[in-house]
Motif scaffolding. Structure first.
Motif, PDB file in Angstrom:
ATOM      1  N   VAL B 202       0.838  -1.205   0.000  1.00 16.43           N
ATOM      2  CA  VAL B 202       0.000   0.000   0.000  1.00 16.43           C
ATOM      3  C   VAL B 202       0.876   1.259   0.000  1.00 16.43           C
ATOM      4  N   ILE B 203       1.964   1.229   0.790  1.00 14.10           N
ATOM      5  CA  ILE B 203       2.873   2.385   0.804  1.00 14.10           C
ATOM      6  C   ILE B 203       3.402   2.646  -0.607  1.00 14.10           C
ATOM      7  N   LYS B 204       3.794   1.555  -1.285  1.00 15.84           N
ATOM      8  CA  LYS B 204       4.264   1.709  -2.666  1.00 15.84           C
ATOM      9  C   LYS B 204       3.210   2.413  -3.509  1.00 15.84           C
ATOM     10  N   VAL B 245       7.612   5.212 -12.225  1.00 15.08           N
ATOM     11  CA  VAL B 245       7.048   4.136 -11.407  1.00 15.08           C
ATOM     12  C   VAL B 245       8.014   2.963 -11.335  1.00 15.08           C
ATOM     13  N   LEU B 246       8.571   2.575 -12.494  1.00 16.43           N
ATOM     14  CA  LEU B 246       9.464   1.412 -12.501  1.00 16.43           C
ATOM     15  C   LEU B 246      10.745   1.699 -11.724  1.00 16.43           C
ATOM     16  N   GLY B 247      11.292   2.892 -11.904  1.00 14.72           N
ATOM     17  CA  GLY B 247      12.510   3.261 -11.179  1.00 14.72           C
ATOM     18  C   GLY B 247      12.270   3.311  -9.684  1.00 14.72           C
ATOM     19  N   ALA B 254      14.061  -2.309  -2.875  1.00 12.67           N
ATOM     20  CA  ALA B 254      15.363  -2.467  -2.227  1.00 12.67           C
ATOM     21  C   ALA B 254      15.277  -2.028  -0.771  1.00 12.67           C
ATOM     22  N   LEU B 255      14.597  -0.924  -0.511  1.00 17.19           N
ATOM     23  CA  LEU B 255      14.486  -0.429   0.859  1.00 17.19           C
ATOM     24  C   LEU B 255      13.623  -1.348   1.726  1.00 17.19           C
TER      25      LEU B 255
END
Lengths: 271, 259
Positions: B202-204, B245-247, B254-255
């Motif tokens: 959801v954060i994403k 979005v992809l980047g 990773a985080l």
């Protein structure tokens, strides 16, 4: 004191310098618009007549010089002060700029709903009065896409006068109109100005139409005011550029040809 | 050579002033005294246009992607006798990655491009100018409700996408390929973590919502008011937003899951 207020022009531009990128549009432009008058601003196309209106409306800021609207310096106002001043002026855009997702009625009601706390009932009465004034009361339920060009401009005019502004700026109100709707708009501008006590600035290059209703006129060319006066004075002006413009001659001080190299050598491929 | 350096310099300056202008637009649109009486109907209307009208493409895509995940996952897992894990595999792929990312990409194509084109056309037809001259701030009136509508609706769309996708995986895995129904759901329940998987997803999608909507509105507001300009701005919205979005997804993954 009150008298002095009335004598002072509503809009006054002094020493305005404005350039767009590297192109200088105005150099030391001085122009004043007396209260309650119809002032025409004429000039060849492409000399930034719309820019002039945007400067007065505070959408653009001059690099130098001052623009006074009723004693307030427009370029120096803060954002919120500028928005307060804009409630007292309005502008009729060349395209009409009606909101395409609203009916004619809602377009005219829009400024009232935004800026007043009037009841819907009262708004309805005002909208119908404004639409009646421009002859479009019967078209209130149409969408902007269903209007002809002339009707769209009249609907936009009804919207522009909805809040009873002190100043209306007309950007090329006659451009692209057939003779009948042109006549209607000419009549409307004059009638509104006189009956509502407005001040009007009409930017146009339709010389005959605009001169027929203007109390005072300016001709702008070469980044400056080249002539000013009442329509009669202008017609008697003997400057070559004024006469070229008023009589619509193809060549003169404003050249027919855009600046170019020598034609013969260009054809021969020498440059 | 000097010319080349000059050109790089000019582009860097243009890029930085573009970012500055984008911030200016966002800050001016969002900061200020809220006027609920006027803003509420505008927000509802935009939630409908931006959110509700995107539902169909989101649901259909979610269903198909879930079904494909079910098929692909089964053929791999069955080799190891691990087809019981199909549930968590489908659920984790969707919640962590595909839900937020594919929703954001679809949203950029469906709603983002529409926002850019609409605002670009409003600019070209002088509607934005005329709002300004009517003393109505177009940033507050036009940009703000569209921004909030995108920001609110995209995370919800992503959740719907994931839910429908999981159901699609279940239909194929359990209904067609014969994975045990109880195992599908119970292994999923015990494996999928509320915080690690659902909340991170959801954060994403909240971050994607912010970025995609912002890009779409900025590109529209800053477009050249001609037909070519609007078409370029619309394309640029879809390209920039998709790449962003992809980047960002890589950085966020990773985080969140890298350590």
């Amino acid at each position: 004191m009150n008298e002095a207020r009335h004598v002072k022009p509503l809009v006054e531009l002094s020493g305005v310098h404005f350039s767009h990128g590297e192109r200088t549009i105005y150099r030391d432009l001085n122009l004043s618009v007396p209260r309650g008058k119809v002032v025409a601003v004429m000039g060849p196309s492409g000399i930034g007549k719309t820019t002039l209106l945007k400067l007065i409306g505070g959408q653009l800021r001059p690099q130098q010089g001052d623009i006074q609207f009723d004693g307030n310096s427009i370029p120096k106002l803060s954002r919120s002060e500028l928005y307060r001043e804009r409630e007292r002026m309005s502008m009729l855009f060349q395209s009409g700029a009606l909101f395409t997702d609203m009916s004619v009625y809602d377009n005219v009601a829009f400024p009232l709903r935004e800026h007043s706390a009037l009841s819907e009932e009262l708004i309805r009465s005002i909208v119908l009065m404004k639409l009646e004034a421009v002859g479009l009361r019967g078209a209130r339920d149409l969408m902007p896409a269903e209007l002809s060009g002339g009707m769209a401009r009249r609907a936009a005019l009804a919207r522009a006068i909805a809040l009873d502004p002190e100043l209306i700026m007309y950007d090329e109100p006659f451009a692209g109109q057939d003779p009948i709707s042109m006549g209607m708009i000419v009549k409307l501008i004059k009638a509104l100005n006189d009956s509502l006590g407005l001040t009007s600035i009409v930017v146009s290059h339709d010389v005959d139409e605009v001169m027929s209703i203007a109390d005072y006129a300016y001709i702008i060319a070469e980044q400056q005011v080249v002539a000013k006066g009442t329509p009669t004075e202008l017609r008697e002006n003997d400057s070559a550029i004024v006469q070229q413009f008023l009589q619509g001659q193809a060549d003169g001080p404003v050249p027919f040809h855009y600046q170019a190299s020598d034609f013969t050598s260009d054809l021969l491929g020498e440059c | 050579m000097i010319e080349f350096i000059e050109r790089i310099g000019r582009q860097v300056i243009a890029a930085i002033s573009g970012i500055g202008y984008a911030f200016f637009i966002l800050v001016n649109a969002l900061i200020g005294k809220p006027q609920f009486r006027k803003s509420w109907p505008l927000l509802i209307q935009q939630l409908y246009v931006v959110g509700v009208l995107s539902l169909l493409i989101i649901i259909v895509s979610g269903l198909f992607i879930g079904m494909v995940l079910g098929l692909q996952g089964y053929t791999i897992l069955v080799d190891y006798g691990a087809e019981q894990s199909l549930g968590p595999m489908v659920a984790l792929s969707l919640l962590r990655e595909l839900g937020p990312v594919v929703t954001a990409l679809l949203f950029a194509g469906r709603a983002g491009s529409a926002l850019t084109a609409e605002i670009g056309l409003m600019k070209a037809t002088e509607q934005l100018s005329s709002l300004e001259m009517m003393a109505v701030d177009p940033l507050r009136r036009v940009i703000a409700p569209r921004f909030w509508a995108g920001f609110i609706s995209m995370p919800l769309l992503a959740l719907i996408f994931s839910a429908v996708g999981i159901y699609g995986g279940y239909l194929v895995g359990s209904g067609w390929l014969g994975v045990d129904k109880g195992a599908f759901w119970s292994v999923m329940q015990s494996t999928v973590d509320w915080y690690d998987d659902l909340l991170n997803g959801v954060i994403k999608s909240v971050i994607f919502a912010f970025v995609v909507t912002w890009i779409a509105l900025y590109k529209g507001y800053n477009s050249t008011p001609t037909s070519a300009g609007i078409s370029a701005a619309t394309t640029s919205t879809v390209v920039t937003a998709s790449l962003a979005v992809l980047g960002l997804d890589f950085i966020l993954t990773a985080l969140m899951f890298g350590g």
